[in-house]
Design an enzyme around this catalytic site. Structure first.
Site, mmCIF file in Angstrom:
data_model
loop_
_atom_site.group_PDB
_atom_site.id
_atom_site.type_symbol
_atom_site.label_atom_id
_atom_site.label_comp_id
_atom_site.label_asym_id
_atom_site.label_seq_id
_atom_site.Cartn_x
_atom_site.Cartn_y
_atom_site.Cartn_z
ATOM 1 N N THR A 51 -21.447 26.580 27.750
ATOM 2 C CA THR A 51 -20.087 26.809 27.261
ATOM 3 C C THR A 51 -19.381 27.931 28.013
ATOM 4 O O THR A 51 -18.274 27.757 28.535
ATOM 5 C CB THR A 51 -20.109 27.138 25.758
ATOM 6 O OG1 THR A 51 -20.920 26.190 25.073
ATOM 7 C CG2 THR A 51 -18.695 27.112 25.187
ATOM 8 N N TRP A 53 -20.180 29.491 30.792
ATOM 9 C CA TRP A 53 -20.109 29.269 32.241
ATOM 10 C C TRP A 53 -18.945 28.329 32.566
ATOM 11 O O TRP A 53 -18.131 28.605 33.453
ATOM 12 C CB TRP A 53 -21.433 28.694 32.733
ATOM 13 C CG TRP A 53 -21.476 28.420 34.203
ATOM 14 C CD1 TRP A 53 -20.894 29.158 35.198
ATOM 15 C CD2 TRP A 53 -22.123 27.322 34.846
ATOM 16 N NE1 TRP A 53 -21.155 28.584 36.435
ATOM 17 C CE2 TRP A 53 -21.907 27.470 36.234
ATOM 18 C CE3 TRP A 53 -22.886 26.255 34.392
ATOM 19 C CZ2 TRP A 53 -22.424 26.564 37.158
ATOM 20 C CZ3 TRP A 53 -23.407 25.362 35.313
ATOM 21 C CH2 TRP A 53 -23.161 25.519 36.683
ATOM 22 N N HIS A 111 -17.682 23.987 19.333
ATOM 23 C CA HIS A 111 -18.970 23.296 19.193
ATOM 24 C C HIS A 111 -18.889 22.237 18.096
ATOM 25 O O HIS A 111 -19.902 21.672 17.705
ATOM 26 C CB HIS A 111 -20.073 24.297 18.831
ATOM 27 C CG HIS A 111 -20.292 25.374 19.847
ATOM 28 N ND1 HIS A 111 -20.398 25.109 21.194
ATOM 29 C CD2 HIS A 111 -20.439 26.720 19.700
ATOM 30 C CE1 HIS A 111 -20.599 26.255 21.840
ATOM 31 N NE2 HIS A 111 -20.612 27.231 20.963
ATOM 32 N N ARG A 263 -27.671 33.912 29.797
ATOM 33 C CA ARG A 263 -29.072 34.324 29.920
ATOM 34 C C ARG A 263 -29.534 34.077 31.355
ATOM 35 O O ARG A 263 -29.212 34.807 32.256
ATOM 36 C CB ARG A 263 -29.949 33.592 28.891
ATOM 37 C CG ARG A 263 -31.364 34.183 28.739
ATOM 38 C CD ARG A 263 -32.103 33.529 27.571
ATOM 39 N NE ARG A 263 -32.482 32.162 27.868
ATOM 40 C CZ ARG A 263 -33.650 31.811 28.412
ATOM 41 N NH1 ARG A 263 -34.551 32.729 28.713
ATOM 42 N NH2 ARG A 263 -33.925 30.539 28.650
#
Length: 306
Positions: A51, A53, A111, A263
């Site tokens: 999302t 990125w 989402h 991450r």
């Protein structure tokens, strides 16, 4: 819609499980009448499917590749969720209301499953970008995110992944139901369906697809800038700069100010977590859910082990 409240701060809305803190029932009630603008850009993803990125890529395209021109306060939370209005006293507010005040073109992250998405997305036909990902990697990323938030404890992988494989009563709904509902719209002229793995393998080509879909022409120099600044290592630098420059910036680049939205940004990390038995069990679930839909072919190699 009346929410059926259950234990641990969760409730069910249209049969889908939601978290009372982050997505209170009132936020979902408001989706039915949320005013969509024709020039909106909706980024629709299942959580932990790239999302942030993808959002960075979209915003870089709109700013000609300049990360300093991105108004990150306008993208600090997905449409349906609450956000920190006061980052000292932890006062939450519905983010959809903040989106209503934005005068410029909006990039709206969500989402939400299709059944709860604002209906005007399908009548006013704004630009929609759907990004999906190998559900094995999605599950691993979700696990580490939950660890960081303290939702689960260190060493709880086996219990966590067992639930992920079964896809029973998942918060925000199950992965397969979510992706298949949007997959049905892949041929709609205002929809662009992208795969996280393709974006990693060919970032430049993927960025061109995004720009074409958004009807934004980039010069070669601007395209180079978008490619450069959307690399994960450079995104982290942009986030670090934002945190230092803006008071409370850490609450925009990290969930609850402590868990980075970015991450590893890698593909195939599931191989470092799944046991052989867990992998075989999930392969069977993938085949059961995606057989005959065309999605296994879309995902191609790396989804189901041979």
């Amino acid at each position: 819609m009346t929410a059926d409240l259950v234990h641990k701060g969760y409730y069910h809305y249209k049969g889908i499980k939601f978290d009372m803190l982050y997505t209170p029932p009132g936020n979902l009630d408001a989706m039915a009448t949320f005013e969509v603008r024709p020039d909106d850009i909706f980024l629709v993803t299942y959580a932990k499917c790239g999302t942030r990125w993808t959002s960075e890529i979209i915003h870089l395209i709109l700013t000609g590749g300049d990360p300093d021109k991105i108004d990150r306060t306008c993208i600090e939370s997905p449409l349906e969720m609450s956000y920190l209005k006061d980052k000292t006293d932890i006062i939450f507010g519905p983010f959809y209301k903040k989106l209503e005040t934005i005068k410029t073109r909006r990039v709206i992250l969500t989402h939400l499953p299709k059944s709860v998405l604002p209906p005007q997305v399908f009548t006013k036909k704004p630009k929609v970008i759907c990004v999906t990902r190998n559900p094995k990697d999605c599950g691993v990323s979700m696990y580490h995110f939950a660890l960081g938030l303290g939702v689960i404890e260190e060493g709880s992988w086996n219990g966590y992944i067992d639930n992920w494989i079964k896809q029973e009563d998942m918060v925000m709904g199950g992965f397969f139901t979510n992706v298949l509902d949007f997959w049905k719209h892949r041929h709609d002229s205002n929809f662009l369906f992208m795969k996280y793995e393709d974006m990693k393998k060919d970032p430049r080509g993927s960025i061109v697809k995004f720009a074409d879909h958004l009807e934004r022409t980039l010069t070669d120099e601007e395209l180079d800038k978008v490619v450069h600044h959307s690399e994960v290592k450079n995104m982290k630098k942009s986030y670090d700069n934002f945190e230092k420059r803006v008071q409370g910036g850490v609450f925009i680049t990290k969930a609850m100010g402590k868990v980075p939205f970015i991450r590893k940004g890698q593909i195939g990390d599931w191989k470092n977590h799944f046991t052989v038995a867990q992998n075989e069990q999930f392969d069977a679930v993938i085949r059961e859910n995606l057989h005959g839909t065309g999605l296994i072919t879309f995902f191609q190699s790396g989804l189901v082990s041979k």
